[in-house]
Write an enzyme that holds these catalytic residues in place. Structure first.
Site: not given
Length: 922
Positions: A597, A522
């Protein structure tokens, strides 16, 4: 700095704020984009110097001159194998080398001979050797056209927007060149120097400020731009990642599409803002041809799109037709990059599948994932401790919901030190991993590329001592703020750094790791909380190159090194699974991506479809979105609908923000648990089909999840559809993505085709808009008539538990009463398939015979699986059914026939899945 981090964390952790657009640049705030966009279409200042042309067996070279400043450029033209043309443009004599992207191409593309057809003072004509395809280079102004017969396929610089900012010395700080360099200068370069004195220095050329951040530009302006015209084209696709429709929009009245990997907090939908990844590939399509453009540049890039039919209504187009308007539809595309060179691959198709193959020949295909990674993944930020993991794992068993992977986010580490475990909450990680391994399940743990600056942290000390950190412009280690606080950023553009990083995944280095632990990268845009646009300063240094040159490659390299680490730890035996957020062209070779996200909103559910379709078109098939939405809390209806959608997308993972209420599938009452269970179980029954699609994607470059126009390229009704999609060519899915609806309308393509509802077996004709009444349990899915799809109906707690289970074959007959499909079986997790250890069968139905034939007679693999059921849709009732095996033995098969639905079910035919056999209907 600390206060900036606290403020950023407060925003991120609140989970209630939307994206602050002010944190991210518009084109007007990006000085090179603003300069380039100020150039308007017109006559180009560039002229081809035909007397400099050199033609060898493999390439053409030709100088271009800018008549305004006398700067010389070098054009290189290559004809590549597979109907691809490569065009490179660089400065003839740059002050210093300009960045050319390495490692993305899987090899130096093989060339084919170019031949000169004609030449005069106006230009040259070259043969591309394919069906009267030619390249026409016009001299004044410079223009390049690719034609086939009398049809222009694509034109470069037809609008005069080629612009190449040459490297130069800064007049207000640099002394004159050394005397010997002056002596070497040729007349053109002297003229260039004279012209340069007259060139206006614009704001942002040598330094630029955005908010509180300053970007020093020691190399000055260095941007490049080129326009492409696409006659006959009204639909263009690709250039992910953007939260937008599948068909790209025109940008005349707003910003261009931006390609610049960024950590965008709660991104907005339906706009051209940059997101986490950047693949500079665009596809153009009309009913007669598909083409593609691959712009190989890793710097910040903007893409402008305009069209002469944009904004015209259907009535307006009809009026043009009635009035005899001769205007041909055309789309014009302009690429603008901050630095580097122009290096563009023109993929000439002519079919969609040809373009996919052409692009795959350049950057590789989707990695072949472990079969288990195609199952369901359970994740949240964060599972609290080992007991929490154990409890969630047991919850799936208690509620009879299968899953394959459980995930740990950043809180599992010792103070955000990656490759470590929290000594209190995850004190015995091997015990935890063994517990889930005993159930044939696996785990993914996060390993981010920002490294906590801490002299007691082994990873940091090793990277610093080896000099592997990215440097700031003054030569010190670059430091920024991220989850651990002050962090360094390893320079993954270095092969030695990547090799060292890979070695850290060895079982004796990554303490607590086991063979069922995989990795999630990430924050690898890279995310720098206190940096400009929440990323790294462009004047940071990777050896001799600025970060501005390599930015979009960073996440690509992180995933590359991580995947290599997982391969190496097993001695090269086991396939890796690595999820990345940032990506570039070629990232498909290293694993999966997700859409970042997102939020628990209906529009975010809806946008997941075009976002993954766009990625599939540019080679990245292993795509999914956070089921349920990362931010906010979904209603039960939204959560159920998201599971139903996610179950039919390639990467199937639920994920949630730290501050959201827990949302394991059984926490919303028995009715919703049952609905979610049913969606997940549908995924598992189709695992053989998913695995086959990924095997084919790995070998051919065709997308797994694909828009309808890919299979129906001559049907204009499919060209803009992005609320439904195909898995392979044989399953059509139209998820329910609207709140509270009682019906959806799905377009079923193919005027001579039929489609079968996979739940009811009802048959529908193609080439129609079909209204489908829906309830909360409905997932509209259709199987194409003429296809055979293998399933496994004995769903167990994980896909590994189903390894030896029998297959059911669903045979959907077309109007000609034929069908075909394939079955692929291997061990599901090693590279042994490369050694021909697999089963690959062709399944065919014709003339009332269903047969299985070996597609790989030189392959060797033994499977214990057998065929327990055959369901034939659109069948007639036979008087008897006979099985004939390879040894010539015949036996009768019991069957049932549902006359109302024309469904024939053959029960327990019993043959081995890897054997030759024929079933005869009489």
């Amino acid at each position: 700095m600390a206060s900036a981090l606290v403020l950023w964390l407060a925003v991120y952790l609140s989970g209630t704020w939307a994206v602050d657009k002010g944190n991210f640049k518009t084109c007007d705030q990006s000085s090179f984009c603003k300069r380039q966009r100020a150039l308007k279409p017109g006559e180009s200042p560039y002229r081809a110097l035909l007397e400099t042309m050199e033609l060898t067996n493999t390439r053409l070279t030709l100088q271009l001159i800018n008549d305004n400043n006398k700067v010389h450029l070098l054009l290189e033209l290559y004809r590549l194998q597979g109907n691809i043309t490569r065009v490179k443009i660089n400065e003839l004599k740059p002050l210093k080398p300009r960045y050319e992207v390495p490692d993305v191409l899987i090899r130096e593309p093989p060339t084919e001979p170019l031949s000169l057809l004609s030449q005069d003072e106006n230009g040259v004509v070259l043969s591309l050797g394919v069906e009267s395809q030619r390249v026409i280079i016009s001299a004044r102004p410079f223009r390049l056209d690719i034609v086939e017969g009398h049809e222009v396929l694509m034109s470069l610089n037809s609008r005069g927007l080629l612009a190449f900012e040459h490297l130069r010395m800064r007049k207000d700080t640099q002394a004159d060149p050394e005397p010997e360099k002056k002596e070497e200068a040729d007349p053109d370069n002297q003229a260039e120097t004279a012209k340069e004195e007259e060139e206006k220095v614009e704001e942002g050329m040598w330094e630029e400020t955005f908010k509180s951040h300053s970007d020093g530009k020691p190399n000055g302006p260095s941007s490049v731009s080129l326009d492409f015209s696409l006659p006959g084209v009204e639909h263009v696709y690709g250039i992910p990642e953007h939260a937008d429709t599948l068909r790209l929009k025109t940008t005349d009245n707003g910003d261009p599409y931006r390609l610049y990997n960024l950590d965008v907090f709660q991104y907005e939908l339906y706009n051209p803002m940059a997101l986490y990844g950047a693949v500079p590939v665009m596809l153009a399509h009309h009913a007669q041809r598909t083409t593609g453009v691959f712009w190989l540049n890793a710097a910040e890039t903007w893409v402008d799109i305009s069209s002469n039919t944009a904004g015209k209504t259907v009535f307006g187009k009809m009026l043009d037709y009635v009035q005899g308007s001769s205007e041909t539809p055309q789309t014009d595309v302009r690429w603008i990059s901050e630095s580097g060179i122009i290096d563009v691959f023109i993929m000439l198709g002519p079919t969609p599948k040809d373009v996919f193959s052409q692009y795959a020949s350049l950057t590789g295909t989707q990695s072949f994932p472990p079969l288990t990674s195609l199952g369901y993944h359970q994740c949240r930020w964060n599972y609290n401790d080992q007991e929490d993991v154990q409890s969630v794992d047991a919850g799936f068993d208690e509620h009879d919901i299968p899953y394959d992977f459980i995930w740990l986010d950043i809180e599992h580490t010792d103070g955000k030190r990656y490759f470590t475990w929290d000594p209190h909450k995850f004190a015995t990680p091997k015990e935890m991993l063994q517990g889930i391994m005993d159930k044939k399940r696996k785990m993914v743990a996060i390993v981010d590329p920002h490294i906590k600056v801490d002299s007691n942290y082994k990873i940091h000390n090793e990277i610093r001592s080896r000099g592997f950190y990215i440097k700031n412009k003054d030569g010190g280690d670059y430091e920024g703020w991220c989850w651990p606080g002050s962090a360094g950023y390893p320079d993954f553009t270095r092969a030695d750094m990547r090799a060292w990083w890979a070695s850290m995944f060895a079982y004796d280095q990554y303490e607590g790791s086991m063979e069922n632990l995989y990795t999630w990268n990430d924050m690898n845009e890279p995310s720098v909380f206190n940096g400009p646009e929440v990323t790294m300063h462009k004047d940071a240094m990777h050896g001799d190159w600025e970060h501005r040159d390599v930015h979009n490659l960073y996440g690509f390299y992180v995933q590359m090194a991580t995947a290599e680490g997982l391969i190496q730890r097993s001695g090269g035996v086991e396939r890796p699974f690595v999820l990345t957020r940032a990506f570039f062209a070629g990232s498909q070779r290293y694993g999966a991506v997700w859409t970042g996200d997102n939020a628990a909103e209906w529009d975010h559910l809806k946008i997941s479809i075009p976002m993954c379709l766009s990625l599939g078109l540019v080679g990245i098939s292993f795509c999914g979105a956070d089921v349920g939405g990362f931010f906010k809390s979904p209603s039960t209806e939204l959560l159920v609908r998201w599971y139903q959608t996610g179950a039919y997308q390639p990467f199937f993972r639920a994920h949630a923000h730290l501050d959201t209420p827990r949302r394991e599938p059984w926490l919303f009452g028995p009715e919703n648990t049952a609905l979610i269970r049913d969606a997940v179980r549908q995924r598992y029954t189709l695992m053989p089909y998913w695995y086959l699609q990924f095997y084919q994607a790995h070998h051919t470059g065709q997308p797994v999840m694909r828009p309808l126009w890919v299979e129906y390229p001559q049907d204009p009704a499919t060209f803009a559809l992005d609320d439904e999609f195909l898995i392979g060519r044989d399953l059509l899915v139209h998820p329910v993505t609207e709140e509270g609806v009682r019906g959806v309308t799905a377009y079923l393509p193919g005027k001579d085709e039929v489609w079968f509802d996979v739940h009811t077996f009802q048959k529908h004709n193609g080439a129609q808009n079909l209204y489908i009444p829906v309830t909360i349990s409905s997932i509209p899915v259709f199987q194409r008539g003429g296809s055979i799809i293998p399933r496994k109906l004995r769903v167990r707690r994980s896909s590994s538990c189903m390894e030896h289970d029998p297959y059911s074959l669903y045979v959907a007959l077309n109007p000609q009463r034929t069908a075909e499909g394939e079955l692929y079986i291997d061990d599901g997790h090693t590279f042994n398939y490369e050694k021909k250890e697999f089963v690959h069968r062709r399944l065919s139905f014709a003339n009332n015979l269903l047969s299985s034939v070996d597609l790989a007679p030189d392959a060797q693999f033994t499977t214990h699986s057998w065929i327990e059921r055959i369901i034939i849709l659109g069948a007639s009732k036979p008087s008897k059914v006979t099985l004939k095996t390879a040894d010539g033995q015949e036996s009768h098969i019991d069957f049932e026939f549902d006359a109302s639905m024309s469904v024939l079910t053959l029960r327990k035919p019993g043959m081995n899945s890897g054997a030759d056999w024929t079933v005869m209907l009489q």
